[in-house]
Scaffold this motif. Sequence first.
Motif, PDB file in Angstrom:
ATOM      1  N   UNK A 155       0.997  -1.408   0.348  1.00 35.90           N
ATOM      2  CA  UNK A 155       0.038   0.108   0.366  1.00 35.90           C
ATOM      3  C   UNK A 155       0.781   1.492   0.389  1.00 35.90           C
ATOM      4  N   UNK A 156       1.913   1.129   0.644  1.00 35.24           N
ATOM      5  CA  UNK A 156       3.001   2.180   0.154  1.00 35.24           C
ATOM      6  C   UNK A 156       3.337   2.631  -0.742  1.00 35.24           C
ATOM      7  N   UNK A 157       4.075   1.510  -1.096  1.00 32.56           N
ATOM      8  CA  UNK A 157       4.622   1.946  -2.682  1.00 32.56           C
ATOM      9  C   UNK A 157       3.331   1.975  -3.876  1.00 32.56           C
ATOM     10  N   UNK A 158       2.443   1.609  -3.442  1.00 31.24           N
ATOM     11  CA  UNK A 158       1.596   2.301  -4.453  1.00 31.24           C
ATOM     12  C   UNK A 158       0.241   3.648  -4.115  1.00 31.24           C
ATOM     13  N   UNK A 159       0.285   4.359  -2.688  1.00 33.49           N
ATOM     14  CA  UNK A 159      -0.267   5.147  -2.710  1.00 33.49           C
ATOM     15  C   UNK A 159      -0.500   5.761  -3.621  1.00 33.49           C
ATOM     16  N   UNK A 160       0.544   7.132  -4.724  1.00 30.96           N
ATOM     17  CA  UNK A 160      -0.508   7.318  -5.353  1.00 30.96           C
ATOM     18  C   UNK A 160      -1.292   7.425  -5.868  1.00 30.96           C
TER      19      UNK A 160
END
Length: 200
Positions: A106-111
């Motif tokens: 989730x942090x990696x694909x947050x944008x």
Amino acid sequence: MQRIYIEPSDARRSTTPDDGTPNEQNPDGIAPRARRRDKAKRDSRKLGMFCIQLAFLAGVCYVGNAVSASLPIAIPGNICSMAILLVLLISGIIAEEKIALISNFLLKYMPFFFIPAGVTILTSLPLIEGRIPQFLLVCLLTTVIVFLATSITVVLVTRLQKYVHAKRAGRDARLAAVFTLKGDPRVAQDTPADTTREGA
């Protein structure tokens, strides 16, 4: 005409057998089929853990929405969900490693998750057409407030975790020393006493 025979090179003649015989291309002696089988097992296990962690976070969100609906004041469900998850992590009921896979994803694909909000703003431009300066000012102020609130929360939670770990280890740590900034003279005065007590 004279025929010219070109002998194939060693690189072309060398093949990797499927029986796991060690050679230059397969020094560890693991057969390619076994290697692919192990990789498939690891990937399937990782996918299963990902689904389990995702289901856990979805359950926390569901509980947070239920708590938000039952409260007498208006608090968003995502705020309640994050508070519940924070309590679970601090109390040690859920270890960080148990949700590390889904959290990193989730942090990696947050944008990517900001795209719906951006599309909503674009579709609502007629509503804020005459108030764009005020809208930009609110966005700027809220961004600064969120940054400050996040940094303060991280500092407080980090010190709270240190205090909890110290209590679990059986040390006589003082709550005031944990929540005091580094370099405070009160901490310097308390340090010798704590050191003497630990040495005793």
